[in-house]
Motif scaffolding. Structure first.
Motif, PDB file in Angstrom:
ATOM      1  N   CYS A 188       0.848  -1.195   0.000  1.00 42.55           N
ATOM      2  CA  CYS A 188       0.000   0.000   0.000  1.00 42.55           C
ATOM      3  C   CYS A 188       0.881   1.242   0.000  1.00 42.55           C
ATOM      4  O   CYS A 188       2.089   1.160   0.142  1.00 42.55           O
ATOM      5  CB  CYS A 188      -0.936   0.003   1.207  1.00 42.55           C
ATOM      6  N   CYS A 232      -3.955   2.041   2.789  1.00 45.79           N
ATOM      7  CA  CYS A 232      -3.462   0.887   3.534  1.00 45.79           C
ATOM      8  C   CYS A 232      -4.573   0.085   4.210  1.00 45.79           C
ATOM      9  O   CYS A 232      -4.323  -0.972   4.745  1.00 45.79           O
ATOM     10  CB  CYS A 232      -2.418   1.333   4.559  1.00 45.79           C
ATOM     11  N   ILE A 287      -2.540   3.629  -3.064  1.00 49.34           N
ATOM     12  CA  ILE A 287      -3.390   2.551  -2.565  1.00 49.34           C
ATOM     13  C   ILE A 287      -3.524   2.751  -1.063  1.00 49.34           C
ATOM     14  O   ILE A 287      -2.530   2.737  -0.339  1.00 49.34           O
ATOM     15  CB  ILE A 287      -2.774   1.163  -2.854  1.00 49.34           C
TER      16      ILE A 287
END
Length: 142
Positions: A51, A73, A71
């Motif tokens: 992430c 987490c 992205i």
């Protein structure tokens, strides 16, 4: 009469300047100079771990470029970061499995991602029963 015409002229100049500024802003977003409109984007690939910040590669008629992406987490790896779902409330606890279930319907697929229309998630039933909040100390005592 002159004041009214001067005011009208000032408004027209202001509107024209605002419209021109809007055009310049749109042109800046296409700074790569590509005229291709049918871009195919891959998934966001994080720079490290699974992430955080990363890049997404895109191709269009022989051209390729990279975009920065992120992205979160706390994303559900099973669904992918580019598939956004609207989930209903958790169902009741199943005594047989000890799990709660809920479904999600696809709300948005970013960057032409291949997403399932409906997904199902489960979680263990909580063993704790939530207790009502206790009265604050010092209140109601004489």
């Amino acid at each position: 009469m002159q004041v009214r015409s001067l005011f009208l002229l000032l408004v027209l100049i202001l509107v024209a300047a605002t419209a021109e500024a809007g055009k310049n802003k749109k042109e800046k977003t296409k700074k790569d100079g590509s005229k291709c409109e049918d871009w195919r984007w891959g998934p966001c690939v994080p720079n490290s771990k699974d992430c955080g910040l990363g890049y997404r590669e895109g191709t269009c008629k022989g051209e390729s470029k990279k975009l920065k992406c992120k992205i979160p987490c706390n994303w559900k790896k099973k669904f992918g970061a580019d598939c956004k779902y609207k989930f209903e409330s958790w169902g009741g606890c199943s005594a047989q499995t000890g799990l709660k279930t809920r479904s999600g319907i696809l709300k948005k697929a970013l960057y032409n991602a291949q997403c399932e229309e409906t997904v199902y998630v489960t979680k263990p039933c909580s063993s704790k029963i939530k207790s009502k909040s206790k009265a604050k100390k010092g209140k109601g005592k004489d």
